[in-house]
Design a protein around this motif. Sequence first.
Motif, PDB file in Angstrom:
ATOM      1  N   ALA A   1      43.215  39.759  43.360  1.00 58.94           N
ATOM      2  CA  ALA A   1      43.809  40.599  43.625  1.00 58.94           C
ATOM      3  C   ALA A   1      45.253  40.875  42.424  1.00 58.94           C
ATOM      4  O   ALA A   1      45.244  41.621  41.374  1.00 58.94           O
ATOM      5  CB  ALA A   1      44.977  41.218  44.635  1.00 58.94           C
ATOM      6  N   THR A   2      45.532  39.520  42.701  1.00 59.51           N
ATOM      7  CA  THR A   2      47.314  38.899  41.466  1.00 59.51           C
ATOM      8  C   THR A   2      46.263  38.787  40.181  1.00 59.51           C
ATOM      9  O   THR A   2      46.739  39.459  38.484  1.00 59.51           O
ATOM     10  CB  THR A   2      47.428  37.673  41.767  1.00 59.51           C
ATOM     11  OG1 THR A   2      48.321  37.803  43.262  1.00 59.51           O
ATOM     12  CG2 THR A   2      48.695  37.654  41.072  1.00 59.51           C
ATOM     13  N   VAL A   3      45.018  37.925  40.103  1.00 60.63           N
ATOM     14  CA  VAL A   3      44.609  38.314  38.657  1.00 60.63           C
ATOM     15  C   VAL A   3      44.035  39.050  37.967  1.00 60.63           C
ATOM     16  O   VAL A   3      44.155  39.763  36.945  1.00 60.63           O
ATOM     17  CB  VAL A   3      43.536  37.136  38.803  1.00 60.63           C
ATOM     18  CG1 VAL A   3      42.492  37.152  37.370  1.00 60.63           C
ATOM     19  CG2 VAL A   3      44.221  35.704  39.785  1.00 60.63           C
TER      20      VAL A   3
ATOM     21  N   GLU B   1      41.893  34.406  30.040  1.00 59.58           N
ATOM     22  CA  GLU B   1      40.661  33.235  29.702  1.00 59.58           C
ATOM     23  C   GLU B   1      41.043  31.903  29.154  1.00 59.58           C
ATOM     24  O   GLU B   1      41.366  30.789  29.524  1.00 59.58           O
ATOM     25  CB  GLU B   1      39.804  33.124  28.493  1.00 59.58           C
ATOM     26  CG  GLU B   1      38.830  31.727  29.044  1.00 59.58           C
ATOM     27  CD  GLU B   1      37.380  33.033  28.052  1.00 59.58           C
ATOM     28  OE1 GLU B   1      36.734  31.985  27.033  1.00 59.58           O
ATOM     29  OE2 GLU B   1      36.903  33.632  28.307  1.00 59.58           O
ATOM     30  N   ALA B   2      42.774  32.066  28.426  1.00 57.51           N
ATOM     31  CA  ALA B   2      43.456  30.871  28.186  1.00 57.51           C
ATOM     32  C   ALA B   2      44.245  30.340  28.266  1.00 57.51           C
ATOM     33  O   ALA B   2      44.661  29.024  29.184  1.00 57.51           O
ATOM     34  CB  ALA B   2      44.525  31.417  26.745  1.00 57.51           C
ATOM     35  N   PHE B   3      44.289  31.034  29.468  1.00 55.55           N
ATOM     36  CA  PHE B   3      45.223  30.632  31.059  1.00 55.55           C
ATOM     37  C   PHE B   3      44.755  30.163  31.923  1.00 55.55           C
ATOM     38  O   PHE B   3      45.184  28.914  32.502  1.00 55.55           O
ATOM     39  CB  PHE B   3      46.325  31.677  31.648  1.00 55.55           C
ATOM     40  CG  PHE B   3      47.284  31.918  32.612  1.00 55.55           C
ATOM     41  CD1 PHE B   3      48.869  30.987  32.042  1.00 55.55           C
ATOM     42  CD2 PHE B   3      46.926  31.715  34.284  1.00 55.55           C
ATOM     43  CE1 PHE B   3      49.494  30.915  33.395  1.00 55.55           C
ATOM     44  CE2 PHE B   3      47.392  30.933  35.363  1.00 55.55           C
ATOM     45  CZ  PHE B   3      48.765  31.003  34.937  1.00 55.55           C
ATOM     46  N   LEU B   4      43.643  30.772  32.510  1.00 59.97           N
ATOM     47  CA  LEU B   4      42.479  30.114  33.327  1.00 59.97           C
ATOM     48  C   LEU B   4      41.527  29.212  32.529  1.00 59.97           C
ATOM     49  O   LEU B   4      41.837  28.803  33.812  1.00 59.97           O
ATOM     50  CB  LEU B   4      42.015  31.121  33.401  1.00 59.97           C
ATOM     51  CG  LEU B   4      42.902  31.810  34.511  1.00 59.97           C
ATOM     52  CD1 LEU B   4      42.649  33.401  35.443  1.00 59.97           C
ATOM     53  CD2 LEU B   4      43.857  31.189  36.247  1.00 59.97           C
TER      54      LEU B   4
ATOM     55  N   LYS C   1      37.754  31.308  34.485  1.00 56.24           N
ATOM     56  CA  LYS C   1      37.824  32.876  34.951  1.00 56.24           C
ATOM     57  C   LYS C   1      36.801  33.647  35.322  1.00 56.24           C
ATOM     58  O   LYS C   1      36.938  34.859  35.785  1.00 56.24           O
ATOM     59  CB  LYS C   1      38.203  33.246  33.338  1.00 56.24           C
ATOM     60  CG  LYS C   1      38.743  35.189  32.665  1.00 56.24           C
ATOM     61  CD  LYS C   1      39.505  35.016  32.970  1.00 56.24           C
ATOM     62  CE  LYS C   1      39.397  37.071  32.742  1.00 56.24           C
ATOM     63  NZ  LYS C   1      40.651  36.996  33.057  1.00 56.24           N
ATOM     64  N   ASN C   2      35.537  33.077  35.025  1.00 60.03           N
ATOM     65  CA  ASN C   2      34.237  33.092  35.366  1.00 60.03           C
ATOM     66  C   ASN C   2      34.405  33.723  36.978  1.00 60.03           C
ATOM     67  O   ASN C   2      33.476  34.492  37.130  1.00 60.03           O
ATOM     68  CB  ASN C   2      33.456  32.995  34.728  1.00 60.03           C
ATOM     69  CG  ASN C   2      32.801  33.193  33.149  1.00 60.03           C
ATOM     70  OD1 ASN C   2      33.656  33.740  32.931  1.00 60.03           O
ATOM     71  ND2 ASN C   2      32.556  32.218  32.302  1.00 60.03           N
ATOM     72  N   ILE C   3      34.946  32.024  37.416  1.00 58.32           N
ATOM     73  CA  ILE C   3      34.721  32.402  38.725  1.00 58.32           C
ATOM     74  C   ILE C   3      36.053  33.734  39.463  1.00 58.32           C
ATOM     75  O   ILE C   3      35.319  34.020  40.695  1.00 58.32           O
ATOM     76  CB  ILE C   3      34.995  30.523  39.905  1.00 58.32           C
ATOM     77  CG1 ILE C   3      34.298  29.831  39.179  1.00 58.32           C
ATOM     78  CG2 ILE C   3      35.498  30.373  40.888  1.00 58.32           C
ATOM     79  CD1 ILE C   3      34.579  28.196  39.068  1.00 58.32           C
TER      80      ILE C   3
END
Length: 75
Positions: free
Chosen positions: A41-43, A52-55, A60-62
Amino acid sequence: MEGSIVRRVIPSDNSCLFNVVGYVMDHDKNKAPELRHVIAATVASDPTKYSEAFLGNIMKNIVLEYIIVFLRRDV
């Protein structure tokens, strides 16, 4: 400062990190679904911040796949 170390067994079920955090926070070894929901929910609530740059591309895909699966269960 003296203390003791206590070993707790957590099942190796792809949710072990979430369950360990839940156990440390609330002494509950079954917090994975709740903690996964909070993270998803937070993401989902701030895609700019959790880019994508952060995760990273793979994470990000997961997270996005989990959000999709989680949303399907709630319908």
